[in-house]
Each structure stands twice: as C-alpha cells, then as structure tokens.
Design a protein around this motif. Structure first.
Motif, PDB file in Angstrom:
ATOM      1  N   UNK A  56       3.967 -18.162  -1.627  1.00  0.00           N
ATOM      2  CA  UNK A  56       4.717 -19.076  -0.769  1.00  0.00           C
ATOM      3  C   UNK A  56       6.110 -18.545  -0.443  1.00  0.00           C
ATOM      4  N   UNK A  57       6.646 -17.724  -1.352  1.00  0.00           N
ATOM      5  CA  UNK A  57       8.000 -17.225  -1.123  1.00  0.00           C
ATOM      6  C   UNK A  57       8.029 -15.827  -0.491  1.00  0.00           C
ATOM      7  N   UNK A  58       6.879 -15.331  -0.143  1.00  0.00           N
ATOM      8  CA  UNK A  58       6.835 -13.974   0.416  1.00  0.00           C
ATOM      9  C   UNK A  58       7.696 -13.846   1.658  1.00  0.00           C
ATOM     10  N   UNK A  59       7.653 -14.902   2.473  1.00  0.00           N
ATOM     11  CA  UNK A  59       8.379 -14.838   3.747  1.00  0.00           C
ATOM     12  C   UNK A  59       9.879 -14.896   3.529  1.00  0.00           C
ATOM     13  N   UNK A  60      10.318 -15.183   2.272  1.00  0.00           N
ATOM     14  CA  UNK A  60      11.744 -15.377   2.046  1.00  0.00           C
ATOM     15  C   UNK A  60      12.467 -14.111   1.620  1.00  0.00           C
ATOM     16  N   UNK A  61      11.746 -13.087   1.258  1.00  0.00           N
ATOM     17  CA  UNK A  61      12.469 -11.859   0.897  1.00  0.00           C
ATOM     18  C   UNK A  61      12.042 -10.702   1.784  1.00  0.00           C
ATOM     19  N   UNK A  62      12.928  -9.738   1.832  1.00  0.00           N
ATOM     20  CA  UNK A  62      12.757  -8.633   2.790  1.00  0.00           C
ATOM     21  C   UNK A  62      11.446  -7.906   2.650  1.00  0.00           C
ATOM     22  N   UNK A  63      11.140  -7.464   1.389  1.00  0.00           N
ATOM     23  CA  UNK A  63       9.916  -6.694   1.165  1.00  0.00           C
ATOM     24  C   UNK A  63       8.698  -7.526   1.536  1.00  0.00           C
ATOM     25  N   UNK A  64       8.727  -8.824   1.169  1.00  0.00           N
ATOM     26  CA  UNK A  64       7.598  -9.706   1.482  1.00  0.00           C
ATOM     27  C   UNK A  64       7.420  -9.855   2.977  1.00  0.00           C
ATOM     28  N   UNK A  65       8.532  -9.950   3.688  1.00  0.00           N
ATOM     29  CA  UNK A  65       8.483 -10.111   5.140  1.00  0.00           C
ATOM     30  C   UNK A  65       7.821  -8.901   5.796  1.00  0.00           C
ATOM     31  N   UNK A  66       8.246  -7.747   5.304  1.00  0.00           N
ATOM     32  CA  UNK A  66       7.675  -6.508   5.861  1.00  0.00           C
ATOM     33  C   UNK A  66       6.165  -6.487   5.658  1.00  0.00           C
ATOM     34  N   UNK A  67       5.732  -6.877   4.440  1.00  0.00           N
ATOM     35  CA  UNK A  67       4.293  -6.877   4.160  1.00  0.00           C
ATOM     36  C   UNK A  67       3.576  -7.876   5.059  1.00  0.00           C
TER      37      UNK A  67
END
Lengths: 282, 487
Positions: A241-252
């Motif tokens: 759920x928090x992937x979209x909140x950090x840079x690396x997660x956003x890139x993925x």
C-alpha cells in the motif's frame, strides 16, 4: 516455463547470499501468475530486492506455468501470498484473504480485450469469429477464458461449439503473439497486459487490433493464504500500500505500469462470481 | 582453313598454346567435378542437419501433441527459425506439424498453412508430398518433388508404436547457393593459383623446347647458301632426342667444314701445281731461243766488227736477254742439285747474309737454333728457303720491329719457323700467297715465296702460313716442315 524458473532461482540465490545472515527468518514466498508481463527478469529481481528491504525478510518468487498450479500451491500453503487472476480469487475465496489490489489507470479495475490480427478488418464482433480458431489464455483466467465464454453464452451461443478450434497459450503475452502471428484468428486478452506490452513491444501489439472491450472487472488481486500470520499479512499489505509513497516503489510501479495498491473490496468481484455461476461453478 | 593456320603456327607458340589448352581444360574439368561434388556436399550437409534437427524436434513434440499444447508446439517449431546467423544460413523456410489425418496441426506460417487446413489440398506440390508421407515408414525421409524449388524433410512423430503426426521441414533449394558459392569461391581461388603457377611454367618450358628447334631450323635453311654457324651447346645441352639432333647437326656441320677446307686446299695446291707446270713449260720454251739469241749477239760482237753505236745496242740487247734468262731461271726452280747436307754452320751463314738487310731496317732477328748436327737435306735449297722467308719477314716488319726465327728437329723432320709483326695478311693475299708475281713490290719481283713453295714441295715438305690480327698488332707466321730420310 522451466528455464524461466531456473533463471529466477539463480538470481534469488545470488541476491540472498549476503542478506541471509541479517534476515534469519524463513523467506516469504510469493506466487506469481501471468496476470502481468511476468517475463521481465530485471523488473522482478528489483521488485524482490525492494520487498526484502522493506520486509526485512528474504522473499522468494514462485512462478508456475498455469494458474491452476499456483492455485494448488496456495491451497497447500506452499506459498504465503500470490498475485492471481480475479477468477481464481473468486474460486478460492474461502481459502484466501484479499491482501491488496493494484490501481490501473487510477482505478482497481481492468477489462478483457477481444483482439484479432490487425489485417482482419472484417471482424467487428465476437460473432464474426464463428467457426474460427480462437486462443484462450488459461482455463482459470477471467479475461482470457471466462469472459469471452460468458459473452458467447449471453449471445445465445454454445462456447464449446462456437469455434472451430481453441487452444490455451497459458500466458496473455503469448496469446497476443499467437493472434499477431495469425496462428489464432482471435483471442481474449487482459487489457492491463496488452497495454503494458504495447508500451515496450508495439511491434507485437501493432499486429493485433482490439475489436471490442468487455465491462470492467476487479483487477487481479494480491491474496494471502489463511495460514499467514496477522503480522506477516499486515507487513506485506503495508509494503504494497505504501509503494506509491517512496521513490524506489514509484519507479517499480511505473515499470509495472500500475499506479499503486489499495486495500480492495471483495464486492468488486461480484461480476466474476455471476459469470462463474452462469457456468455452474463456484 | 583457320585450323590449318593454327597448325602452321611456329612451335614457339604452338607448344605453349597446346600446353595451356591442356592445363586449362584439365583445370576446368577438375573444378567442375569439384564444384558438383561441393554442391552435393552442401546439400548432404543440409539434409544431415535437417534430419537430426527433425528427429530432436519430433521427440520434443510427442508430449506436446499428447497434451494438445498447440502454443507450445508453435514455439517449438519456431525455435529453429530464430537465431539464424550468416554462418548457419541453412535454415528451413517453413516447419509444420501434420496430425495423423495429415491436417495442419500447427505451422510456422499460420497464414499460408493455418491450423486444421488439409495439407494436400493447399497446392499440387503439397499433394505430392502428402502422398509420399502417407507411404513413408518410421524413418525420416527426404522428399524432393521434380522441378520444385523446395526440399521436404519429413520426420514421423512417434509415441511408442503410435504415429501422432509428422513434422515437415521445408527448405528452399536457393539457400544452398550462398554456402555453395562460398565453398566454390575458395575452390576457384585454388584453381586460379594453380593456373597462375602452371601457365608461366608451361610457357617457359614451351619456349625452352621450341627455341632450339627454331635455331636448328634457321641453320638448316641456311645450309643451301653456305655453312651456317654451329649451335652453341648452352642452348640445349641434354641427352634427349633434341639434344642428340643438335649433336648430329654440329657433327655434320663439322664434317662439311672439313670437307670444304680440304676442297679449298686441294684447289689451291692444284692451282699452284698448274702454275708451276706452266711456268716450267714456258721457261723451257723461252730458254732455247734465248740461248740462241745470246750466242748470236756474242758472235756478232766478236766477229762482226760492230761500230760503237751497234756495240752499245748489242750490250742493251744482251743485258735485257740476260735479265729474261735470270727471271726464267728463278721461275724454274730446280731442286735436283747436288749439294752437301744442311749443317748448323749454314744457320750461321744465313744469319750473316741477312744481317745487312735487317740492320738497314733496324729490325732485330731473334734466333732459336736447335740443330747440332747436319741433316740430309740439300743445304743450298734449305738456305734459300730460310733466306727468302726471313727477308720477307724483315720487309714485312715495321721499322724497329722484331722477327723470330726458329729451327728445330722433330724426329726425321726439320722444322723452320719465322714470325714477324707488322700488318697481317689479308684473305686474298693468303689465297694467292705462293703464286709468282703476286707479291711483287718495291724490293723484288715477287718470286721469293713461289721459289720457297716450289723448293719445299720438291723436297716433299709443307709450308703453311697463319696470319692473325690481335690487339692492333699483326702476327704472321710461316712454318716449314721438311722431312728427310734418316740415315
């Protein structure tokens, strides 16, 4: 496919070696089905590394050739979590718990595309494919099997006799290729996979043409088997759920062609359940 | 006739040409055979690869067909079509799997050969192939329809004893060409290299064989007009037929030369004999009236009481007639004189006699006298020969020059040799050297050598002259050999 599994296994081994000492707990096993472009090895390796960093726990991706095998692994508790199609989710509703649902184009829904070879301009609806060769993705795929069959049933046709010949490709990606090459005269494909593929392999999707789109279905969800501890369930859910909140997660997420994850609502899958009932399943 | 003119060509061109024609013909025939062989090789290679590839694919396809995995079958038969490189350019054009009813199960060209299509009905050629497949056994078979651009390699897909279907690999014959041309290209280079080595060798060898023949022919053609040169041994000094022909030619030429020389000598000596005989005859005829005339003048002088004017006339007559007598006497060399034997003392006398003349011309005469005791030859005549030859040599020498004179004994032969410098003798001078009056000059009537010749001939000896010009200086050498009966 065998080679793909071996390759991933090798990657996992390499990446795990230094991390294991710091992460003594048993690995989290995540089952993956071809609901997405599963053959991007770099992306999978990065996603796994990301999960390990977030969960502070080794992660193993388990891929199988068919949805059925992944479903069996879930049932047998051989895997903790899995990203499965909405049809197996409804099918296994009593054995699994909804973990998170991806947001695709802003919403947790997707569709089925009816595709034909690009030059087949004469085909305007599913009915034009009568007595033709039709490709299905997987017997437990919604968009790749259940949806077109349901549509035929709605049109008063017998899906078992409507086509001259049908076959399974066991992946949406292969299904698109089968239609592009003209091996099949038509096929029903996951809109998410087709859209993602059109961004990286427009040469393949360009040889296909979307004839019609189905109504929206709940997007293939991440599920957990019942044996997974509440703690593990929560940390995994939080991670997604928090992937979209950090840079690396956003890139993925960008590479996965997704916007993020939401908790999800089982009611979004009622249409699938109705379709299944139509065929006497559930 | 052009062919005839070809055969009329000089050996110089004909031998190398024939050789070249043979070499090129051999090269063409050999390379054609190798080219064909190479094409077969490439084809065999392709079929071997196709067969083993077909067997592997057929084995892989068994479970796929049993489970009816169309897509997997499609991926399997597509695999050989990917990853083609220039090196393994021999790649099938199309692969397809027929089911047991010979319908297309799957093919790599779904548009041309879609699933479930009846293979035999797609084209006439396919019908022929389908018929062959219906008859074939459990082994891979190569089907090559007549006048087709394609080869079909059919491999049965067998599960135990059950035939599930047939894998067909369709190869275009055109794909053999790049490989064939590659190997033929290498072959061509080798052939060109061999030709580049052989043709110049052949040309050289042809010339080497023809040139001696040409030289021989040129000389043989000259034979009618005179004696040609000898063939230098270096042109061809081998012992084969050509070499032997050369030797025979040189031998014949040598014999012809000797014959010509002998003929020349015979003519020369015969002429001298004839002149001698003529001179002797004339001398005898003249001598008698001369003696009569001289006697008459004498009688007139003593008994005719001539006046002073007549006496003077008589004296003039007498002097003229005496000169004729002397000339005739000189012409008429009479060797039959009684004389003592020639002794070493005579050589000293000769030296003394010629000294004034030599001194006058400041010519040095160097003597080599190898005589220790008398030899039975008339001293008067031998002395005369020696004096004549030495005086001639002194005259012929340049002022201040030198003359060598040598006397020696060799068995029962007296050798005498005179050598002088100065100008050498011309060929025409040599030709008429010993004839009377030919060498008449300021110092004589030209009878000296004639007399020498007559004396030597009458004594049964020989006289030879040898005059050469070398490094600007002439060298004339007279050699006299006089045999004598040993006591």
């Amino acid at each position: 496919m065998t080679t793909r599994r071996l390759f991933l296994g090798a990657c996992a081994g390499l990446a795990l070696a230094p991390a294991l000492a710091a992460m003594p707990r048993r690995p989290v096993r995540v089952g993956l089905t071809p609901v997405f472009l599963g053959d991007q090895h770099g992306l999978l390796a990065d996603w796994r590394a990301y999960m390990e960093a977030k969960l502070q726990q080794p992660v193993v991706f388990v891929q199988r050739d068919s949805y059925r095998e992944t479903m069996d692994l879930l049932r047998l508790e051989q895997i903790d979590f899995a990203w499965i199609c909405d049809y197996p989710f409804v099918y296994l509703r009593k054995q699994v718990r909804l973990l998170a649902v991806p947001r695709f184009k802003g919403r947790p829904y997707y569709r089925a595309y009816l595709i034909v070879p690009a030059r087949r301009l004469d085909v305007t609806s599913l009915l034009d494919l009568r007595n033709k060769i039709f490709a299905y993705a997987d017997p437990y795929s919604n968009t790749g099997y259940l949806a077109p069959r349901y549509q035929l049933r709605q049109l008063g046709e017998d899906p078992g006799k409507f086509f001259k010949r049908t076959f399974f490709t066991y992946s949406h990606h292969s299904l698109i290729e089968a239609v592009a090459d003209g091996l099949a005269d038509g096929g029903s494909v996951d809109s998410y996979v087709w859209d993602a593929l059109s961004k990286i392999r427009a040469d393949i999707t360009g040889r296909t043409r979307i004839v019609s789109q189905s109504p929206e279905y709940g997007f293939p969800p991440f599920v957990a088997n019942h044996a997974v501890s509440a703690e593990s369930f929560q940390s995994m859910q939080k991670m997604l759920l928090t992937m979209a909140d950090d840079g690396a997660g956003k890139v993925l997420l960008e590479r996965l062609d997704l916007d993020g994850f939401v908790v999800g609502d089982a009611r979004n899958y009622q249409l699938v359940a109705r379709m299944m009932r139509e065929f006497g399943e559930e | 006739m052009p062919l005839r003119s070809l055969f009329n060509l000089s050996f110089r061109y004909k031998i190398p040409l024939w050789g070249s024609v043979l070499i090129v013909t051999t090269a063409v025939i050999t390379s054609t055979a190798l080219f064909l062989h190479s094409y077969d090789d490439v084809k065999r290679d392709m079929l071997r690869n196709a067969t083993s590839q077909g067997q592997i694919l057929a084995k892989t396809l068994v479970p796929v067909l049993l489970q009816d995995h169309v897509w997997q079958a499609y991926e399997i038969i597509n695999a050989p079509l990917h990853g083609a490189t220039r090196e393994n350019a021999i790649q099938a054009d199309t692969l397809l799997v027929l089911d047991a009813q010979r319908q297309v199960y799957v093919s790599t060209r779904p548009r041309r050969l879609p699933m479930l299509a009846d293979f035999a009905r797609r084209s006439g050629e396919y019908a022929l192939v389908a018929a062959s497949i219906a008859k074939m056994g459990d082994e891979t078979s190569v089907i090559s329809p007549v006048a087709s651009d394609y080869l079909y390699v059919a491999t049965p897909i067998m599960d135990e004893q059950t035939r599930l279907g047939t894998l067909i690999q369709i190869y275009s014959k055109k794909i053999l060409w790049p490989r064939f041309i590659a190997s033929a290209g290498q072959l061509s280079w080798v052939v060109l290299l061999v030709l580049a080595v052989l043709l110049p060798i052949n040309w050289y060898w042809g010339q080497r064989t023809a040139m001696p023949l040409l030289r021989l022919t040129e000389r043989m053609e000259q034979l009618g007009h005179g004696l040609p040169d000898e063939l230098p041994a270096k042109i061809y000094d081998y012992e084969d037929e050509l070499g032997r022909l050369f030797q025979a030619y040189n031998r014949t030429l040598q014999q012809l030369r000797e014959k010509a020389l002998i003929e020349g000598e015979i003519i020369h000596s015969e002429r001298l004999v004839a002149i001698g005989r003529l001179a002797a005859g004339i001398a005898h005829e003249i001598n008698n009236p001369l003696l009569g005339m001289l006697t008459s003048i004498n009688t007139l002088r003593h008994h005719g009481a001539p006046d002073a004017r007549t006496s003077k006339t008589l004296t003039l007559l007498e002097r003229g007639l005496t000169q004729i007598t002397e000339t005739v006497a000189a012409l008429l060399v009479e060797a039959k004189v009684n004389s003592r034997d020639f002794a070493p003392q005579d050589i000293d006398d000769v030296q003394t006699l010629i000294a004034p003349q030599a001194n006058k011309r400041r010519v040095t005469v160097v003597w080599t006298a190898g005589l220790s005791e008398p030899v039975p030859l008339p001293s008067t005549l031998v002395r005369q020969v020696m004096i004549n030859l030495i005086l001639n040599a002194v005259q012929a020498s340049e002022e201040g020059g030198g003359v060598e004179a040598a006397v020696a004994l060799s068995g029962a032969v007296l050798l005498f040799e005179v050598v002088n410098g100065g100008r050498s003798l011309s060929d025409s001078q040599t030709e008429h050297l010993f004839e009377p009056f030919t060498n008449a000059g300021e110092n004589g009537r030209g009878l000296g050598l004639w007399v020498c010749y007559q004396i030597v001939k009458q004594l049964g000896g020989a006289i030879a002259v040898d005059s050469t010009m070398a490094a600007g200086a002439g060298r004339t050498r007279f050699e006299v050999t006089l045999p004598f009966a040993a006591r």
